[in-house]
Scaffold this motif. Structure first.
Motif, PDB file in Angstrom:
ATOM      1  N   ILE A   8       0.755  -1.119  -0.032  1.00 42.36           N
ATOM      2  CA  ILE A   8       0.045  -0.092   0.146  1.00 42.36           C
ATOM      3  C   ILE A   8       0.797   1.387  -0.013  1.00 42.36           C
ATOM      4  O   ILE A   8       0.270   2.215  -0.817  1.00 42.36           O
ATOM      5  CB  ILE A   8      -0.945  -0.004   1.203  1.00 42.36           C
ATOM      6  N   GLN A   9       1.817   1.358   0.835  1.00 47.12           N
ATOM      7  CA  GLN A   9       2.841   2.697   0.832  1.00 47.12           C
ATOM      8  C   GLN A   9       3.536   2.545  -0.480  1.00 47.12           C
ATOM      9  O   GLN A   9       3.639   4.066  -0.669  1.00 47.12           O
ATOM     10  CB  GLN A   9       4.009   2.411   1.885  1.00 47.12           C
ATOM     11  N   LEU A  10       4.038   1.596  -1.141  1.00 51.50           N
ATOM     12  CA  LEU A  10       4.552   1.782  -2.406  1.00 51.50           C
ATOM     13  C   LEU A  10       3.708   2.265  -3.434  1.00 51.50           C
ATOM     14  O   LEU A  10       4.092   3.036  -4.330  1.00 51.50           O
ATOM     15  CB  LEU A  10       5.458   0.393  -2.671  1.00 51.50           C
ATOM     16  N   ALA A  11       2.426   1.754  -3.295  1.00 55.12           N
ATOM     17  CA  ALA A  11       1.483   2.178  -4.306  1.00 55.12           C
ATOM     18  C   ALA A  11       1.059   3.682  -4.031  1.00 55.12           C
ATOM     19  O   ALA A  11       0.897   4.485  -5.189  1.00 55.12           O
ATOM     20  CB  ALA A  11       0.266   1.396  -4.277  1.00 55.12           C
ATOM     21  N   ALA A  12       1.155   4.024  -2.954  1.00 57.62           N
ATOM     22  CA  ALA A  12       0.789   5.457  -2.621  1.00 57.62           C
ATOM     23  C   ALA A  12       2.057   6.506  -3.169  1.00 57.62           C
ATOM     24  O   ALA A  12       1.691   7.564  -3.568  1.00 57.62           O
ATOM     25  CB  ALA A  12       0.541   5.767  -1.087  1.00 57.62           C
ATOM     26  N   ASP A  48      -4.238  10.257   7.191  1.00 56.09           N
ATOM     27  CA  ASP A  48      -3.151  10.427   8.034  1.00 56.09           C
ATOM     28  C   ASP A  48      -2.077   9.509   8.414  1.00 56.09           C
ATOM     29  O   ASP A  48      -1.178   9.615   8.385  1.00 56.09           O
ATOM     30  CB  ASP A  48      -3.673  11.333   9.065  1.00 56.09           C
ATOM     31  N   GLU A  49      -2.689   8.308   8.737  1.00 62.34           N
ATOM     32  CA  GLU A  49      -1.967   7.112   9.293  1.00 62.34           C
ATOM     33  C   GLU A  49      -1.005   6.634   7.845  1.00 62.34           C
ATOM     34  O   GLU A  49      -0.060   6.212   8.238  1.00 62.34           O
ATOM     35  CB  GLU A  49      -2.905   6.142   9.908  1.00 62.34           C
ATOM     36  N   LEU A  50      -1.576   6.736   6.877  1.00 53.36           N
ATOM     37  CA  LEU A  50      -0.875   6.174   5.487  1.00 53.36           C
ATOM     38  C   LEU A  50       0.203   7.046   5.244  1.00 53.36           C
ATOM     39  O   LEU A  50       1.353   6.670   5.236  1.00 53.36           O
ATOM     40  CB  LEU A  50      -1.810   6.310   4.599  1.00 53.36           C
ATOM     41  N   MET A  51       0.223   8.603   5.543  1.00 58.60           N
ATOM     42  CA  MET A  51       1.209   9.495   5.257  1.00 58.60           C
ATOM     43  C   MET A  51       2.446   9.159   6.635  1.00 58.60           C
ATOM     44  O   MET A  51       3.553   9.477   6.153  1.00 58.60           O
ATOM     45  CB  MET A  51       0.689  10.798   5.446  1.00 58.60           C
ATOM     46  N   GLU A  52       1.907   8.821   7.704  1.00 54.85           N
ATOM     47  CA  GLU A  52       2.777   8.542   8.643  1.00 54.85           C
ATOM     48  C   GLU A  52       3.633   7.473   8.331  1.00 54.85           C
ATOM     49  O   GLU A  52       4.896   7.268   8.466  1.00 54.85           O
ATOM     50  CB  GLU A  52       2.204   8.387   9.978  1.00 54.85           C
ATOM     51  N   GLY A  53       2.941   6.365   7.570  1.00 52.26           N
ATOM     52  CA  GLY A  53       3.594   5.166   7.142  1.00 52.26           C
ATOM     53  C   GLY A  53       4.540   5.457   6.051  1.00 52.26           C
ATOM     54  O   GLY A  53       5.724   4.866   6.022  1.00 52.26           O
ATOM     55  N   ILE A  54       4.375   6.297   5.432  1.00 51.99           N
ATOM     56  CA  ILE A  54       5.277   6.762   4.264  1.00 51.99           C
ATOM     57  C   ILE A  54       6.469   7.335   4.814  1.00 51.99           C
ATOM     58  O   ILE A  54       7.632   7.042   4.364  1.00 51.99           O
ATOM     59  CB  ILE A  54       4.510   7.528   2.982  1.00 51.99           C
ATOM     60  N   ALA A  55       6.422   8.432   5.676  1.00 45.02           N
ATOM     61  CA  ALA A  55       7.272   8.930   6.338  1.00 45.02           C
ATOM     62  C   ALA A  55       8.335   8.157   7.093  1.00 45.02           C
ATOM     63  O   ALA A  55       9.536   8.035   7.139  1.00 45.02           O
ATOM     64  CB  ALA A  55       7.110  10.001   7.257  1.00 45.02           C
ATOM     65  N   GLU A  56       7.492   7.021   7.421  1.00 47.35           N
ATOM     66  CA  GLU A  56       8.377   6.019   8.237  1.00 47.35           C
ATOM     67  C   GLU A  56       9.211   5.158   7.354  1.00 47.35           C
ATOM     68  O   GLU A  56      10.279   5.006   7.439  1.00 47.35           O
ATOM     69  CB  GLU A  56       7.498   5.123   9.204  1.00 47.35           C
ATOM     70  N   LEU A  57       8.392   4.812   6.086  1.00 46.91           N
ATOM     71  CA  LEU A  57       9.266   3.957   5.119  1.00 46.91           C
ATOM     72  C   LEU A  57      10.222   4.692   4.414  1.00 46.91           C
ATOM     73  O   LEU A  57      11.750   4.162   4.280  1.00 46.91           O
ATOM     74  CB  LEU A  57       8.353   3.715   4.080  1.00 46.91           C
ATOM     75  N   PRO A  92       8.445  16.502   1.871  1.00 45.22           N
ATOM     76  CA  PRO A  92       8.411  17.473   2.844  1.00 45.22           C
ATOM     77  C   PRO A  92       7.095  17.902   3.605  1.00 45.22           C
ATOM     78  O   PRO A  92       7.161  17.840   4.687  1.00 45.22           O
ATOM     79  CB  PRO A  92       8.924  18.609   2.351  1.00 45.22           C
ATOM     80  N   LYS A  93       6.135  17.903   2.731  1.00 47.49           N
ATOM     81  CA  LYS A  93       4.715  18.148   3.636  1.00 47.49           C
ATOM     82  C   LYS A  93       4.426  17.122   4.324  1.00 47.49           C
ATOM     83  O   LYS A  93       3.706  16.881   5.406  1.00 47.49           O
ATOM     84  CB  LYS A  93       3.784  18.315   2.482  1.00 47.49           C
ATOM     85  N   ILE A  94       4.665  15.687   3.797  1.00 49.06           N
ATOM     86  CA  ILE A  94       4.350  14.580   4.582  1.00 49.06           C
ATOM     87  C   ILE A  94       5.113  14.630   5.885  1.00 49.06           C
ATOM     88  O   ILE A  94       4.483  14.414   7.112  1.00 49.06           O
ATOM     89  CB  ILE A  94       4.537  13.130   3.947  1.00 49.06           C
ATOM     90  N   PHE A  95       6.359  14.781   5.987  1.00 48.54           N
ATOM     91  CA  PHE A  95       7.252  14.911   7.129  1.00 48.54           C
ATOM     92  C   PHE A  95       6.739  16.058   7.886  1.00 48.54           C
ATOM     93  O   PHE A  95       6.962  15.970   9.286  1.00 48.54           O
ATOM     94  CB  PHE A  95       8.687  15.229   6.739  1.00 48.54           C
ATOM     95  N   GLU A  96       6.474  17.141   7.557  1.00 48.28           N
ATOM     96  CA  GLU A  96       5.912  18.209   8.175  1.00 48.28           C
ATOM     97  C   GLU A  96       4.753  18.084   8.970  1.00 48.28           C
ATOM     98  O   GLU A  96       4.239  18.471   9.779  1.00 48.28           O
ATOM     99  CB  GLU A  96       5.704  19.704   7.636  1.00 48.28           C
TER     100      GLU A  96
END
Length: 192
Positions: A8-12, A48-57, A92-96
């Protein structure tokens, strides 16, 4: 296809790189994966949780690269952070806008604080210095991504005649190094 968090993260990330954060939704992601949106919510309760997961990836990728660096310093950390952020549109928006204390991000924060101490920053100012270094890299990448989109808007002529673009489009790596040197030398000058 087996649906898991990383798939899911990679598709996002693919969708982010194609059309940006504004158009990414759980519905568009489900469509891209050819699944029902409800199946995504088993893995991520919302965007939001998906964006957190992307930042973590992304943070995990940074940590993996840093693990291979002998005698890492803040300069190397900043460069690897920039390179990995540039791989994902709107990162950067995701991390912020996501919670920073996930496992991989926490590792990077701890490393950044250690590297700040190596530059001579005292305990009392570590958080401020760390935030400044992080914000420099995030804002630089945000500017790079913005100007790379080829905006139709131009700087006012009187400004453009006196000053170049905020990002040296001809040599963004050199401009990044210049800004990073100002930051690092500024830290070292204030710790003497």
């Amino acid at each position: 296809m087996k649906l898991d968090r990383q798939t899911i993260q990679l598709a996002a990330i693919t969708l982010l790189n194609e059309s940006g954060l504004e158009t990414l939704s759980m519905r568009t992601l489900a469509k891209a994966l050819d699944v029902k949106a409800a199946s995504l919510y088993f893995h991520f309760k919302n965007k939001d949780e998906l964006m957190e997961g992307i930042a973590e990836l992304i943070s995990g990728r940074i940590s993996q690269r840093l693990a291979k660096v002998k005698d890492c310093d803040f300069y190397q950390l900043a460069h690897i952070l920039r390179e990995e952020l540039k791989r994902v549109n709107d990162s950067p928006k995701i991390f912020e806008n996501t919670y920073p204390f996930t496992p991989n991000r926490t590792k990077l924060i701890v490393l950044g604080m250690q590297l700040m101490q190596d530059l001579g920053v005292d305990q009392r100012h570590l958080t401020v210095a760390g935030n400044m270094g992080n914000n420099f890299v995030l804002s630089y990448v945000a500017d790079e991504q913005y100007f790379a989109r080829g905006t139709q808007r131009q700087m006012p002529a009187e400004f453009a005649a006196k000053f170049p673009s905020p990002i040296d489009l001809a040599n963004p790596d050199e401009a990044f190094d210049y800004g990073l040197a100002i930051f690092i030398h500024g830290l070292q000058a204030t710790t003497k």
